[in-house]
Motif scaffolding. Structure first.
Motif, PDB file in Angstrom:
ATOM      1  N   LEU A 107      -2.341   3.606  15.028  1.00 29.55           N
ATOM      2  CA  LEU A 107      -2.999   3.529  16.336  1.00 29.55           C
ATOM      3  C   LEU A 107      -3.988   4.672  16.579  1.00 29.55           C
ATOM      4  O   LEU A 107      -4.800   4.592  17.494  1.00 29.55           O
ATOM      5  N   LYS A 108      -3.944   5.716  15.786  1.00 37.37           N
ATOM      6  CA  LYS A 108      -4.774   6.900  16.024  1.00 37.37           C
ATOM      7  C   LYS A 108      -6.256   6.530  16.089  1.00 37.37           C
ATOM      8  O   LYS A 108      -6.817   5.973  15.162  1.00 37.37           O
ATOM      9  N   GLY A 109      -6.859   6.834  17.230  1.00 39.02           N
ATOM     10  CA  GLY A 109      -8.286   6.600  17.415  1.00 39.02           C
ATOM     11  C   GLY A 109      -8.684   5.150  17.605  1.00 39.02           C
ATOM     12  O   GLY A 109      -9.866   4.839  17.760  1.00 39.02           O
ATOM     13  N   LYS A 110      -7.721   4.242  17.615  1.00 34.66           N
ATOM     14  CA  LYS A 110      -8.001   2.810  17.712  1.00 34.66           C
ATOM     15  C   LYS A 110      -8.259   2.438  19.167  1.00 34.66           C
ATOM     16  O   LYS A 110      -7.433   2.700  20.030  1.00 34.66           O
ATOM     17  N   PRO A 111      -9.403   1.809  19.483  1.00 32.51           N
ATOM     18  CA  PRO A 111      -9.623   1.324  20.846  1.00 32.51           C
ATOM     19  C   PRO A 111      -8.630   0.219  21.192  1.00 32.51           C
ATOM     20  O   PRO A 111      -8.419  -0.702  20.397  1.00 32.51           O
ATOM     21  N   VAL A 112      -8.008   0.344  22.359  1.00 29.86           N
ATOM     22  CA  VAL A 112      -6.966  -0.579  22.803  1.00 29.86           C
ATOM     23  C   VAL A 112      -7.238  -0.986  24.241  1.00 29.86           C
ATOM     24  O   VAL A 112      -7.580  -0.147  25.077  1.00 29.86           O
ATOM     25  N   ALA A 113      -7.061  -2.269  24.531  1.00 31.88           N
ATOM     26  CA  ALA A 113      -7.142  -2.767  25.907  1.00 31.88           C
ATOM     27  C   ALA A 113      -5.872  -3.559  26.191  1.00 31.88           C
ATOM     28  O   ALA A 113      -5.151  -3.952  25.264  1.00 31.88           O
ATOM     29  N   VAL A 114      -5.631  -3.771  27.476  1.00 34.03           N
ATOM     30  CA  VAL A 114      -4.416  -4.461  27.896  1.00 34.03           C
ATOM     31  C   VAL A 114      -4.774  -5.579  28.861  1.00 34.03           C
ATOM     32  O   VAL A 114      -5.524  -5.366  29.827  1.00 34.03           O
ATOM     33  N   VAL A 115      -4.246  -6.764  28.601  1.00 30.83           N
ATOM     34  CA  VAL A 115      -4.346  -7.906  29.505  1.00 30.83           C
ATOM     35  C   VAL A 115      -2.964  -8.528  29.583  1.00 30.83           C
ATOM     36  O   VAL A 115      -2.056  -8.124  28.861  1.00 30.83           O
ATOM     37  N   GLY A 116      -2.807  -9.512  30.402  1.00 30.14           N
ATOM     38  CA  GLY A 116      -1.527 -10.188  30.420  1.00 30.14           C
ATOM     39  C   GLY A 116      -1.368 -11.079  31.620  1.00 30.14           C
ATOM     40  O   GLY A 116      -2.162 -11.051  32.558  1.00 30.14           O
ATOM     41  N   ALA A 117      -0.334 -11.855  31.554  1.00 34.15           N
ATOM     42  CA  ALA A 117       0.004 -12.786  32.616  1.00 34.15           C
ATOM     43  C   ALA A 117       1.434 -12.507  33.032  1.00 34.15           C
ATOM     44  O   ALA A 117       2.289 -12.234  32.196  1.00 34.15           O
ATOM     45  N   SER A 118       1.680 -12.557  34.318  1.00 34.61           N
ATOM     46  CA  SER A 118       3.018 -12.294  34.822  1.00 34.61           C
ATOM     47  C   SER A 118       3.259 -13.132  36.062  1.00 34.61           C
ATOM     48  O   SER A 118       2.335 -13.416  36.819  1.00 34.61           O
ATOM     49  N   PHE A 119       4.504 -13.508  36.261  1.00 33.51           N
ATOM     50  CA  PHE A 119       4.846 -14.326  37.418  1.00 33.51           C
ATOM     51  C   PHE A 119       5.160 -13.482  38.642  1.00 33.51           C
ATOM     52  O   PHE A 119       5.227 -13.988  39.740  1.00 33.51           O
ATOM     53  N   GLY A 120       5.379 -12.206  38.473  1.00 29.87           N
ATOM     54  CA  GLY A 120       5.713 -11.326  39.587  1.00 29.87           C
ATOM     55  C   GLY A 120       4.572 -11.187  40.573  1.00 29.87           C
ATOM     56  O   GLY A 120       3.410 -11.434  40.255  1.00 29.87           O
ATOM     57  N   VAL A 135       0.004   4.087  24.995  1.00 26.74           N
ATOM     58  CA  VAL A 135      -0.830   4.003  23.796  1.00 26.74           C
ATOM     59  C   VAL A 135      -1.802   5.182  23.733  1.00 26.74           C
ATOM     60  O   VAL A 135      -2.116   5.679  22.644  1.00 26.74           O
ATOM     61  N   GLY A 136      -2.250   5.678  24.884  1.00 20.30           N
ATOM     62  CA  GLY A 136      -3.106   6.863  24.895  1.00 20.30           C
ATOM     63  C   GLY A 136      -2.371   8.093  24.398  1.00 20.30           C
ATOM     64  O   GLY A 136      -2.901   8.886  23.620  1.00 20.30           O
ATOM     65  N   ILE A 137      -1.128   8.261  24.828  1.00 25.22           N
ATOM     66  CA  ILE A 137      -0.308   9.373  24.353  1.00 25.22           C
ATOM     67  C   ILE A 137      -0.044   9.238  22.858  1.00 25.22           C
ATOM     68  O   ILE A 137      -0.004  10.231  22.128  1.00 25.22           O
ATOM     69  N   ALA A 138       0.094   8.010  22.393  1.00 24.37           N
ATOM     70  CA  ALA A 138       0.381   7.736  20.976  1.00 24.37           C
ATOM     71  C   ALA A 138      -0.844   7.903  20.082  1.00 24.37           C
ATOM     72  O   ALA A 138      -0.734   7.762  18.865  1.00 24.37           O
TER      73      ALA A 138
END
Length: 183
Positions: A107-120, A135-138
């Motif tokens: 994961l080092k230096g890898k651009p990461v984004a987050v999406v998702g679906a939730s019923f809450g 993931v930023g800490i990692a």
């Protein structure tokens, strides 16, 4: 003149059959913009919980496969539900394995984004925030843009806005020009 496609690895936080987040990842793979390939990581449920002793003795084959998938990707996209106000353990575990060895994990230096679906009623916003933080800490480079906190239906039927928003996040991830680590 041919261009190499941008390879995005989708890590789905729900391993259940019929997962709405798995369906969202499939739709993103089907509708990815030209020049973008979205692959969905398989086998996340096969990873043992992170254990430094196990890693030091030789990572299990399932761990090696996931680490190789992350390393080979140009970008990583977490597609996650929210469980009890947090991201699922399966994604936290992927982050733990993907961050090792310390300071040199996949994961080092890898651009990461987050999406998702939730019923809450908050639509997964806490899980998204937690995933970006972790993931930023990692060592990953978390892209801050995310989805609005809108709950969804179990099959994404009639939820084209969520899919459109997720595609916009994917486009931002692909366009990110920050620090990256070549595979």
């Amino acid at each position: 003149m041919s261009t190499t496609p941008v390879r995005v690895l989708a890590l789905v936080g729900s391993v259940r059959t019929g997962s709405v987040n798995r369906r969202l990842a499939e739709l993103l793979a089907e509708r990815a913009p030209e020049g973008v390939e979205v692959a969905i990581a398989e086998g996340l449920a096969d990873l043992p919980f992170y254990d430094d002793d196990v890693d030091a003795a030789g990572a299990p084959a399932a761990v090696t496969r996931v680490r190789e998938q992350i390393a080979a990707a140009d970008r990583v996209l977490f597609v996650t539900p929210e469980y009890n106000g947090r991201m699922p353990a399966v994604l936290a575990n992927v982050i733990d394995w993907g961050s090792r060895p310390y300071a040199a994990g996949a994961l080092k230096g890898k651009p990461v984004a987050v999406v998702g679906a939730s019923f809450g009623r908050f639509g997964g916003v806490w899980a998204h925030d937690e995933a970006r933080k972790s993931v930023g800490i990692a060592g990953g480079v978390a892209i801050e843009k995310g989805l609005s906190a809108t709950p969804t239906t179990p099959d994404l039927a009639g939820d084209e806005q969520l899919v459109a928003d997720a595609l916009a996040v994917l486009a931002d991830l692909v366009a990110h020009e920050g620090e990256t680590v070549a595979a």
